[in-house]
Scaffold this motif. Structure first.
Motif, PDB file in Angstrom:
ATOM      1  N   UNK A  12       0.827  -1.215   0.000  1.00 58.45           N
ATOM      2  CA  UNK A  12       0.000   0.000   0.000  1.00 58.45           C
ATOM      3  C   UNK A  12       0.855   1.255   0.000  1.00 58.45           C
ATOM      4  N   UNK A  13       2.104   1.147  -0.450  1.00 56.17           N
ATOM      5  CA  UNK A  13       2.997   2.322  -0.457  1.00 56.17           C
ATOM      6  C   UNK A  13       2.437   3.429  -1.358  1.00 56.17           C
ATOM      7  N   UNK A  14       2.072   3.055  -2.590  1.00 56.68           N
ATOM      8  CA  UNK A  14       1.542   4.049  -3.529  1.00 56.68           C
ATOM      9  C   UNK A  14       0.252   4.676  -3.007  1.00 56.68           C
ATOM     10  N   UNK A  15      -0.628   3.826  -2.464  1.00 61.28           N
ATOM     11  CA  UNK A  15      -1.917   4.292  -1.927  1.00 61.28           C
ATOM     12  C   UNK A  15      -1.688   5.278  -0.780  1.00 61.28           C
ATOM     13  N   UNK A  16      -0.812   4.914   0.142  1.00 58.12           N
ATOM     14  CA  UNK A  16      -0.555   5.790   1.293  1.00 58.12           C
ATOM     15  C   UNK A  16       0.240   7.027   0.880  1.00 58.12           C
ATOM     16  N   UNK A  17       1.188   6.855  -0.035  1.00 55.37           N
ATOM     17  CA  UNK A  17       2.029   7.986  -0.455  1.00 55.37           C
ATOM     18  C   UNK A  17       1.168   9.107  -1.036  1.00 55.37           C
ATOM     19  N   UNK A  31       9.973   5.546  -7.724  1.00 58.18           N
ATOM     20  CA  UNK A  31      10.801   5.065  -8.836  1.00 58.18           C
ATOM     21  C   UNK A  31       9.987   4.168  -9.764  1.00 58.18           C
ATOM     22  N   UNK A  32       9.060   3.375  -9.204  1.00 53.44           N
ATOM     23  CA  UNK A  32       8.201   2.543 -10.049  1.00 53.44           C
ATOM     24  C   UNK A  32       7.395   3.420 -11.009  1.00 53.44           C
ATOM     25  N   UNK A  33       6.806   4.512 -10.487  1.00 52.39           N
ATOM     26  CA  UNK A  33       6.016   5.419 -11.343  1.00 52.39           C
ATOM     27  C   UNK A  33       6.910   6.113 -12.371  1.00 52.39           C
ATOM     28  N   UNK A  34       8.133   6.488 -11.971  1.00 46.26           N
ATOM     29  CA  UNK A  34       9.044   7.148 -12.930  1.00 46.26           C
ATOM     30  C   UNK A  34       9.391   6.182 -14.064  1.00 46.26           C
ATOM     31  N   UNK A  35       9.633   4.917 -13.713  1.00 44.79           N
ATOM     32  CA  UNK A  35       9.917   3.921 -14.768  1.00 44.79           C
ATOM     33  C   UNK A  35       8.683   3.722 -15.656  1.00 44.79           C
ATOM     34  N   UNK A  36       7.493   3.631 -15.026  1.00 39.72           N
ATOM     35  CA  UNK A  36       6.272   3.411 -15.827  1.00 39.72           C
ATOM     36  C   UNK A  36       6.008   4.605 -16.753  1.00 39.72           C
ATOM     37  N   UNK A  37       6.333   5.821 -16.306  1.00 35.19           N
ATOM     38  CA  UNK A  37       6.154   6.999 -17.174  1.00 35.19           C
ATOM     39  C   UNK A  37       7.103   6.885 -18.364  1.00 35.19           C
ATOM     40  N   UNK A  38       8.335   6.439 -18.120  1.00 33.32           N
ATOM     41  CA  UNK A  38       9.291   6.252 -19.221  1.00 33.32           C
ATOM     42  C   UNK A  38       8.821   5.169 -20.185  1.00 33.32           C
ATOM     43  N   UNK A  39       8.197   4.121 -19.630  1.00 32.63           N
ATOM     44  CA  UNK A  39       7.687   3.040 -20.495  1.00 32.63           C
ATOM     45  C   UNK A  39       6.582   3.596 -21.393  1.00 32.63           C
ATOM     46  N   UNK A  40       5.643   4.359 -20.798  1.00 26.61           N
ATOM     47  CA  UNK A  40       4.533   4.813 -21.656  1.00 26.61           C
ATOM     48  C   UNK A  40       4.992   5.886 -22.644  1.00 26.61           C
ATOM     49  N   UNK A  41       6.091   6.595 -22.320  1.00 27.03           N
ATOM     50  CA  UNK A  41       6.616   7.576 -23.285  1.00 27.03           C
ATOM     51  C   UNK A  41       7.536   6.928 -24.324  1.00 27.03           C
ATOM     52  N   UNK A  42       7.832   5.637 -24.137  1.00 35.19           N
ATOM     53  CA  UNK A  42       8.655   4.909 -25.105  1.00 35.19           C
ATOM     54  C   UNK A  42      10.115   5.348 -25.117  1.00 35.19           C
ATOM     55  N   UNK A  43      10.650   5.797 -23.977  1.00 33.08           N
ATOM     56  CA  UNK A  43      12.063   6.213 -23.936  1.00 33.08           C
ATOM     57  C   UNK A  43      12.975   4.979 -23.887  1.00 33.08           C
ATOM     58  N   UNK A  44      14.268   5.241 -24.078  1.00 37.93           N
ATOM     59  CA  UNK A  44      15.252   4.152 -24.006  1.00 37.93           C
ATOM     60  C   UNK A  44      15.274   3.561 -22.591  1.00 37.93           C
ATOM     61  N   UNK A  45      15.228   4.450 -21.594  1.00 43.63           N
ATOM     62  CA  UNK A  45      15.190   3.993 -20.197  1.00 43.63           C
ATOM     63  C   UNK A  45      13.941   3.135 -19.969  1.00 43.63           C
ATOM     64  N   UNK A 133      -2.882   8.362 -14.724  1.00 39.24           N
ATOM     65  CA  UNK A 133      -2.158   8.782 -13.519  1.00 39.24           C
ATOM     66  C   UNK A 133      -1.978   7.579 -12.606  1.00 39.24           C
ATOM     67  N   UNK A 134      -0.698   7.147 -12.445  1.00 34.28           N
ATOM     68  CA  UNK A 134      -0.475   5.922 -11.660  1.00 34.28           C
ATOM     69  C   UNK A 134      -0.696   6.140 -10.167  1.00 34.28           C
ATOM     70  N   UNK A 135      -1.055   7.355  -9.766  1.00 32.55           N
ATOM     71  CA  UNK A 135      -1.424   7.552  -8.355  1.00 32.55           C
ATOM     72  C   UNK A 135      -2.908   7.267  -8.146  1.00 32.55           C
ATOM     73  N   UNK A 136      -3.654   7.021  -9.230  1.00 34.45           N
ATOM     74  CA  UNK A 136      -5.066   6.645  -9.097  1.00 34.45           C
ATOM     75  C   UNK A 136      -5.115   5.115  -9.070  1.00 34.45           C
ATOM     76  N   UNK A 137      -5.172   4.574  -7.825  1.00 36.28           N
ATOM     77  CA  UNK A 137      -5.019   3.127  -7.620  1.00 36.28           C
ATOM     78  C   UNK A 137      -6.339   2.518  -7.119  1.00 36.28           C
ATOM     79  N   UNK A 138      -6.750   1.439  -7.740  1.00 30.84           N
ATOM     80  CA  UNK A 138      -8.020   0.784  -7.371  1.00 30.84           C
ATOM     81  C   UNK A 138      -7.783  -0.685  -7.036  1.00 30.84           C
ATOM     82  N   UNK A 139      -8.834  -1.323  -6.534  1.00 28.67           N
ATOM     83  CA  UNK A 139      -8.786  -2.755  -6.250  1.00 28.67           C
ATOM     84  C   UNK A 139     -10.161  -3.329  -6.550  1.00 28.67           C
TER      85      UNK A 139
END
Ligand code: AP5
Ligand code: ZN
Length: 217
Positions: A12-17, A31-45, A133-139
Motif C-alpha cells: 500500500x505504499x503508492x496508496x498511502x504515499x 521510482x516505479x512510477x518514474x519507470x512506468x512513465x518512461x515506459x509509456x513515453x517509449x524512452x530508451x530507459x 495517472x499511476x497515483x489513481x489506484x483501485x482494487x
C-alpha cells in the motif's frame, strides 16, 4: 519533511504515499512510477526498465540512482519529499546518503509498512491502475471504481500491471526479502525507522502513518 517509505510489493505504499504527500504538501517520488512513465513515453530507459520489471528483478542501480538524483534536483523538493520504492538495496541507500550529503540535507524518517505475505498477494492480484495517472489506484474488491474499468477521478481506463502476474510477484517478494529488507536495518542503525502495521482499512493505515511521522520524523 524528507521521508522514505518502505514495504513489500502490494503493502500500500503508492496508496498511502498519495494521501501522505497531500497532507504534508510534499512531492511523491516513486521510482516505479518514474519507470512506468518512461515506459509509456517509449524512452530508451523505459525499454530497459520494462524488460527487467516484467521479470520482477531490480533495474540496475546506476540508472536508478541517476534518475532519482535528477528528480531530487527539481524545485518542488525544496521543502521535502516522500521516496516510494527507493532505496531498494543497500547500495542505493548508501548512494542516497551521499546525494543528500552533497545537497546539505538529511532524511527525517523511514516509515516501514508491515504486512503479511498472504495479504499482499490478494492486494496485488486485484489491483487496477489508471492509464492517465499511476497515483489513481483501485482494487477489484477493496477499492472499486463507480463504473467498472473507469477511473473515478479522471475517467481514465483502468488496467492491470504486466508485472502483477503470479510468477513475477513471487520474484518481487523474494527480491524484497533478500535485497530490500536489509535497508531497514541500515536505517534502524541511524535511528530513523518507525514500523507500522499496514493491515486494516486504507484510512486506518493513513491515520497510523501520520501519527507515526508526527511522533518520530
Ligand atoms: P514498484 O512500482 O515500486 O512496485 P512495488 O514496490 O512492488 O510496490 P507496488 O507498487 O506493487 O505496491 P504498493 O506498496 O505501492 O501498493 P499499492 O498502494 O499499489 O516497482 C515495480 C518494479 O520497478 C520493481 O519490481 C523493479 O523492477 C522496478 N523498480 C522500482 N523501483 C526500483 C528501484 N529503486 N531500484 C530498482 N528497480 C526498481 O496497493 C496495492 C493494492 O492494494 C491496490 O489495489 C490498493 O487499492 C490495495 N490496497 C492498498 N491499501 C489497502 C488496504 N489498507 N486494504 C485493502 N487494500 C488496499
Ligand atoms: Zn485516473
Amino acid at each position: 519533511m524528507r521521508i522514505v517509505l518502505v514495504g513489500p510489493p502490494g503493502a500500500g505504499k503508492g496508496t498511502q504515499a498519495e494521501r501522505l504527500t497531500k497532507t504534508l504538501s510534499i512531492p511523491h517520488v516513486s521510482t516505479g512510477d518514474l519507470f512506468r512513465a518512461n515506459i509509456s513515453q517509449g524512452t530508451e530507459l523505459g525499454r530497459l526498465a520494462k524488460s527487467i520489471m516484467d521479470t520482477g528483478k531490480l533495474v540496475p542501480d546506476e540508472v536508478t540512482i541517476a534518475m532519482v538524483k535528477d528528480r531530487l534536483q527539481h524545485a518542488d523538493t525544496e521543502n521535502g519529499f516522500l521516496l516510494d520504492g527507493f532505496p531498494r538495496n543497500t547500495a542505493q541507500a548508501v548512494a542516497l546518503d551521499e546525494i543528500l550529503k552533497e545537497f546539505g540535507i538529511a532524511l527525517d524518517g523511514v516509515l516501514d509498512l508491515e504486512v503479511p505475505e498472504e495479504e499482499v498477494v490478494g492486494r496485488i492480484a486485484g489491483r487496477r491502475l489508471c492509464r492517465n495517472d499511476s497515483q489513481h489506484i483501485y482494487h477489484v474488491i477493496y477499492k472499486q471504481p463507480a463504473a467498472e474499468g473507469v477511473c473515478d477521478e479522471c475517467g481514465g481506463e483502468l488496467y492491470q500491471r504486466s508485472d502483477d502476474s503470479e510468477e513475477t510477484v513471487r520474484t518481487r517478494l523474494e527480491v524484497y526479502h533478500t535485497e530490500t529488507e536489509p535497508i531497514i536495518d541500515y536505517y534502524r542503525k541511524q535511528g530513523l525507522v518507525t514500523t507500522i502495521s499496514a493491515l486494516g482499512t486504507v484510512d486506518e493505515v493513513t491515520e497510523r502513518a501520520i501519527a507515526a511521522l508526527r511522533e518520530n520524523a
